[in-house]
Design a protein around this motif. Structure first.
Motif, PDB file in Angstrom:
ATOM      1  N   GLU A 269     -43.934-102.696 -46.735  1.00 18.99           N
ATOM      2  CA  GLU A 269     -43.393-101.925 -47.861  1.00 18.99           C
ATOM      3  C   GLU A 269     -42.153-102.614 -48.439  1.00 18.99           C
ATOM      4  O   GLU A 269     -41.966-102.660 -49.668  1.00 18.99           O
ATOM      5  CB  GLU A 269     -43.049-100.514 -47.354  1.00 18.99           C
ATOM      6  CG  GLU A 269     -42.834 -99.518 -48.445  1.00 18.99           C
ATOM      7  CD  GLU A 269     -42.417 -98.156 -47.880  1.00 18.99           C
ATOM      8  OE1 GLU A 269     -41.461 -97.578 -48.413  1.00 18.99           O
ATOM      9  OE2 GLU A 269     -43.036 -97.694 -46.884  1.00 18.99           O
ATOM     10  N   VAL A 270     -41.324-103.168 -47.546  1.00 21.46           N
ATOM     11  CA  VAL A 270     -40.127-103.891 -47.997  1.00 21.46           C
ATOM     12  C   VAL A 270     -40.535-105.102 -48.840  1.00 21.46           C
ATOM     13  O   VAL A 270     -39.987-105.345 -49.927  1.00 21.46           O
ATOM     14  CB  VAL A 270     -39.281-104.344 -46.776  1.00 21.46           C
ATOM     15  CG1 VAL A 270     -38.159-105.285 -47.205  1.00 21.46           C
ATOM     16  CG2 VAL A 270     -38.706-103.127 -46.039  1.00 21.46           C
TER      17      VAL A 270
ATOM     18  N   LEU B 281     -34.528 -97.614 -47.818  1.00 19.46           N
ATOM     19  CA  LEU B 281     -35.870 -97.098 -47.536  1.00 19.46           C
ATOM     20  C   LEU B 281     -35.901 -96.306 -46.223  1.00 19.46           C
ATOM     21  O   LEU B 281     -36.957 -95.817 -45.815  1.00 19.46           O
ATOM     22  CB  LEU B 281     -36.871 -98.258 -47.449  1.00 19.46           C
ATOM     23  CG  LEU B 281     -36.983 -99.148 -48.686  1.00 19.46           C
ATOM     24  CD1 LEU B 281     -37.914-100.327 -48.425  1.00 19.46           C
ATOM     25  CD2 LEU B 281     -37.492 -98.338 -49.875  1.00 19.46           C
ATOM     26  N   GLY B 282     -34.762 -96.221 -45.563  1.00 18.76           N
ATOM     27  CA  GLY B 282     -34.704 -95.485 -44.296  1.00 18.76           C
ATOM     28  C   GLY B 282     -35.163 -96.306 -43.107  1.00 18.76           C
ATOM     29  O   GLY B 282     -35.489 -95.745 -42.058  1.00 18.76           O
ATOM     30  N   TYR B 283     -35.184 -97.637 -43.259  1.00 20.47           N
ATOM     31  CA  TYR B 283     -35.756 -98.475 -42.213  1.00 20.47           C
ATOM     32  C   TYR B 283     -34.726 -99.277 -41.421  1.00 20.47           C
ATOM     33  O   TYR B 283     -35.097-100.099 -40.577  1.00 20.47           O
ATOM     34  CB  TYR B 283     -36.797 -99.440 -42.803  1.00 20.47           C
ATOM     35  CG  TYR B 283     -37.975 -98.739 -43.431  1.00 20.47           C
ATOM     36  CD1 TYR B 283     -38.290 -97.421 -43.104  1.00 20.47           C
ATOM     37  CD2 TYR B 283     -38.789 -99.388 -44.355  1.00 20.47           C
ATOM     38  CE1 TYR B 283     -39.374 -96.777 -43.681  1.00 20.47           C
ATOM     39  CE2 TYR B 283     -39.874 -98.755 -44.930  1.00 20.47           C
ATOM     40  CZ  TYR B 283     -40.162 -97.447 -44.598  1.00 20.47           C
ATOM     41  OH  TYR B 283     -41.230 -96.814 -45.163  1.00 20.47           O
ATOM     42  N   LEU B 284     -33.451 -99.072 -41.695  1.00 20.34           N
ATOM     43  CA  LEU B 284     -32.445 -99.723 -40.855  1.00 20.34           C
ATOM     44  C   LEU B 284     -32.515 -99.101 -39.463  1.00 20.34           C
ATOM     45  O   LEU B 284     -32.669 -97.885 -39.324  1.00 20.34           O
ATOM     46  CB  LEU B 284     -31.050 -99.510 -41.452  1.00 20.34           C
ATOM     47  CG  LEU B 284     -29.886-100.191 -40.715  1.00 20.34           C
ATOM     48  CD1 LEU B 284     -29.984-101.704 -40.811  1.00 20.34           C
ATOM     49  CD2 LEU B 284     -28.547 -99.715 -41.282  1.00 20.34           C
TER      50      LEU B 284
ATOM     51  N   GLY C 228     -49.771-101.943 -57.942  1.00 20.01           N
ATOM     52  CA  GLY C 228     -48.574-101.178 -57.617  1.00 20.01           C
ATOM     53  C   GLY C 228     -48.091-101.517 -56.208  1.00 20.01           C
ATOM     54  O   GLY C 228     -48.760-102.257 -55.474  1.00 20.01           O
ATOM     55  N   GLU C 229     -46.941-100.942 -55.850  1.00 17.42           N
ATOM     56  CA  GLU C 229     -46.337-101.294 -54.557  1.00 17.42           C
ATOM     57  C   GLU C 229     -47.229-100.947 -53.374  1.00 17.42           C
ATOM     58  O   GLU C 229     -47.310-101.708 -52.410  1.00 17.42           O
ATOM     59  CB  GLU C 229     -44.967-100.608 -54.395  1.00 17.42           C
ATOM     60  CG  GLU C 229     -43.880-101.284 -55.209  1.00 17.42           C
ATOM     61  CD  GLU C 229     -42.510-100.663 -54.995  1.00 17.42           C
ATOM     62  OE1 GLU C 229     -42.250-100.143 -53.882  1.00 17.42           O
ATOM     63  OE2 GLU C 229     -41.710-100.678 -55.935  1.00 17.42           O
ATOM     64  N   ASP C 230     -47.913 -99.814 -53.434  1.00 11.61           N
ATOM     65  CA  ASP C 230     -48.758 -99.413 -52.297  1.00 11.61           C
ATOM     66  C   ASP C 230     -49.884-100.414 -52.085  1.00 11.61           C
ATOM     67  O   ASP C 230     -50.177-100.815 -50.951  1.00 11.61           O
ATOM     68  CB  ASP C 230     -49.362 -98.023 -52.519  1.00 11.61           C
ATOM     69  CG  ASP C 230     -48.322 -96.930 -52.343  1.00 11.61           C
ATOM     70  OD1 ASP C 230     -47.195 -97.260 -51.928  1.00 11.61           O
ATOM     71  OD2 ASP C 230     -48.641 -95.758 -52.635  1.00 11.61           O
TER      72      ASP C 230
END
Lengths: 223, 216
Positions: free
Chosen positions: B64-65, B90-93, B188-190
């Motif tokens: 996703e990143v 993105l909440g991934y840290l 798209g991103e997905d």
């Protein structure tokens, strides 16, 4: 230490077992060990001491036993060394009666709480220190030709070699001392090495290897 | 408290070699039993960590990143300059990514990540490292024979392309930003994230247009 763990450039380990398998764990015990390593309380331990205790596993066990198995052995060793469990208890397979180190065992955590805990595990290792960095980006450096006894993060293959400072990252906890329980920060750099300067057989002059190295591993490489 | 006594630990390892059961499952069971008995761990929390790293945290986060970096030039700029702050959006840290660095593949450069001294890995964005990443064969050869290693993954790098191997010797962790495949401009991103393999973020995969839709 010049131990079995220092594998960079060593020959004879054969082809890579390329398995296109996305499963994080292949046995239940691998997941259990991962979980134990994340949530067990180990007061006073440092990541570098834990790494050093893994390096100290006998070579036949280090190379011959599965990966998460070596984590478990490292956990056993660090707990025993710290006096939290005894070799007798390991042999007996159970704790001595009434020998709980904590009056209040940890409360269970949900997956949501663990996800928050993972965020809390984004540990930083840098800090501001007074001395200015000795080296600047683009400067030629020469690495130490000897490793430090005990834990160190200058691999054998990059000792006594010329490189170039690629980046500076501030001062980070120095692992050689952190493995002795001492938190001392030292300037950290990414150093690029030409592959042709590391390996006699390499023909491709473009290829490079980058290592993140602390200042005391380095000296000026101009002279 | 630890005494940081290397000689003592070497002696402990010798004794463990003799006293621990040979079977890995029994060893880990013995460790868990002792730690639970002593109130050092809660077994339900172990369950939660296993579930978190089986279901929630894994290479789909890294994918996703990468897809966002391909699609959003401002995000990419931030990611290249301050990766921990970018992935925190993105909440991934999380575990082992507070000093994350992103290295970008181009037509002229291919990046490959290894940890020759142990098995350092950016857990909170890639999850649990694959078995080969932690094995002696990869750890020994990636720095010395990256082209040979890549060939074993079916990746053949032209001699004109510079290979940069990143040996994770400090607390910095590396994520490879692979090249966006041609012909994906409308995605798209997905959909883009679905093209990104775990291996491409370590550097043992390169051309993501060659095998679209793989899970890893």
């Amino acid at each position: 230490m010049d131990g079995i763990h220092d594998l960079g450039g060593k020959e004879g380990y054969g082809p890579i077992e390329v398995i296109k398998d996305g499963s994080p764990f292949h046995h239940d015990w691998e997941g259990r060990e991962w979980g134990i390593a994340q949530c067990a309380r180990t007061p006073g331990i440092t990541i570098d001491w834990w790494r050093h205790c893994r390096e100290l596993i006998m070579p036949q066990d280090y190379l011959g036993r599965p990966y998460f198995d070596s984590w478990a052995q490292t956990d056993f060793a660090t707990y025993i060394e710290a006096g939290l469990i005894s070799m007798e208890e390991v042999i007996e397979g159970k704790a001595k009666a009434g020998d709980s180190h904590y009056a209040n065992p940890p409360a269970p955590m949900s997956v949501q709480q663990v996800l928050q805990e993972d965020r809390n595990h984004a540990f930083r290792y840098d800090a501001k220190i007074e001395p200015e960095p000795a080296f600047s980006i683009g400067q030629k450096v020469l690495t130490s030709s000897h490793g430090n006894i005990g834990h160190t993060r200058l691999p054998q293959y990059a000792r006594g070699r010329h490189g170039v400072v690629h980046a500076y990252h501030g001062a980070h906890v120095f692992p050689d001392l952190s493995a002795q329980g001492k938190e001392v920060h030292q300037h950290l750099y990414s150093i690029s090495f030409a592959a042709t300067d590391l390996w006699p057989e390499v023909q491709n002059r473009k290829d490079k290897v980058y290592l993140d190295l602390w200042e005391s591993y380095l000296q000026d490489g101009q002279s | 408290m630890p005494e940081f006594d290397s000689k003592k630990v070497a002696d402990i390892h010798q004794q463990l070699h003799s006293h621990l059961p040979s079977d890995s499952a029994l060893r880990i069971k013995a460790l868990e039993t002792l730690l639970v008995d002593k109130g050092l761990v809660n077994p339900d929390t172990i369950d939660a960590w296993v579930e978190a790293y089986s279901e929630e945290i894994g290479p789909k986060r890294g994918a996703e990143v990468v897809a966002k970096a391909w699609s959003d030039s401002k995000f990419k700029q931030k990611l290249m300059q301050d990766a921990p702050a970018a992935i925190d959006e993105l909440g991934y840290l999380g575990k082992a990514t507070a000093h994350l660095k992103v290295v970008e593949n181009t037509d002229d450069v291919h990046n490959l990540v290894v940890c020759t001294l142990c098995s350092c890995y950016p857990f909170s964005i890639l999850g649990i490292a694959p078995a080969w990443y932690k094995a002696a064969a990869y750890r020994s050869r990636a720095v010395r024979d990256p082209r040979g290693v890549l060939a074993e993954f079916g990746v053949h790098i032209n001699n004109e392309v510079e290979i940069r191997v990143w040996d994770s010797t400090a607390e910095l962790r590396y994520l490879v930003l692979p090249q966006r495949p041609a012909g994906t401009e409308q995605m798209g991103e997905d959909e883009l994230a679905g093209l990104v393999t775990r291996n491409s973020m370590i550097g043992t995969d390169r051309d993501l247009g060659a095998n679209p839709g793989r899970a890893y």
